[in-house]
Scaffold this motif. Structure first.
Motif, PDB file in Angstrom:
ATOM      1  N   THR A   5    -122.404-106.501  27.089  1.00  0.00           N
ATOM      2  CA  THR A   5    -121.682-106.849  28.305  1.00  0.00           C
ATOM      3  C   THR A   5    -122.493-106.506  29.541  1.00  0.00           C
ATOM      4  N   TRP A  28    -115.101 -99.111  31.978  1.00  0.00           N
ATOM      5  CA  TRP A  28    -115.804-100.234  31.352  1.00  0.00           C
ATOM      6  C   TRP A  28    -116.333 -99.859  29.977  1.00  0.00           C
ATOM      7  N   GLU A  32    -115.205-101.598  26.492  1.00  0.00           N
ATOM      8  CA  GLU A  32    -116.213-102.226  25.641  1.00  0.00           C
ATOM      9  C   GLU A  32    -116.184-101.643  24.228  1.00  0.00           C
ATOM     10  N   TYR A  36    -115.219-103.753  20.853  1.00  0.00           N
ATOM     11  CA  TYR A  36    -116.180-103.761  19.750  1.00  0.00           C
ATOM     12  C   TYR A  36    -115.533-103.236  18.466  1.00  0.00           C
TER      13      TYR A  36
END
Length: 130
Positions: A5, A28, A32, A36
């Motif tokens: 990302t 963030w 992420e 994942y």
């Protein structure tokens, strides 16, 4: 490490020092890692259990493009342990390192649920099996 990302640092992401707010960056990273892990464990009820020491090494400024990298460290029976590096896309300078992030798959009652995974799988390979 795979960098999945990218984020563009905008004015609303800055702290009073006009650098990237650490809390925004951690948000963030958490998102992420969750995305994942949900994909790897095939369980939308996957949550963050633990995040180790966070090592801020440099900063980012408005207009910078950063990228978030994740690597699988280990598969537990109901967990997935990751490590994360965030770096400046253009300079490759490391902004932050997190050595250990533990994500846990949960059942419908919010209890750890064994996932049966032992290695990284790619969605394209799962689709090929069908």
């Amino acid at each position: 490490m795979n960098f999945h990302t990218r984020k563009w640092i905008k004015p609303q992401d800055l702290n009073p020092n006009q650098t990237l707010f650490g809390g925004r960056l951690l948000e963030w990273i958490d998102e992420e890692c969750a995305l994942y892990s949900i994909i790897q464990l095939e369980n939308p009820k996957t949550v963050t259990k633990y995040m180790s020491e966070i090592d801020f090494r440099s900063s980012a400024r408005e207009g910078d493009i950063i990228e978030i990298g994740i690597e699988v460290v280990k598969f537990g029976s109901a967990s997935l342990t990751l490590k994360c590096e965030v770096r400046n896309k253009m300079t490759r300078e490391t902004i932050i390192m997190v050595d250990k992030i533990v994500m846990v798959a949960l059942d419908e009652n919010g209890k750890p649920k064994p996932h049966g995974k032992t290695r990284v799988e790619f969605v394209k390979d799962r689709l090929a099996d069908k």
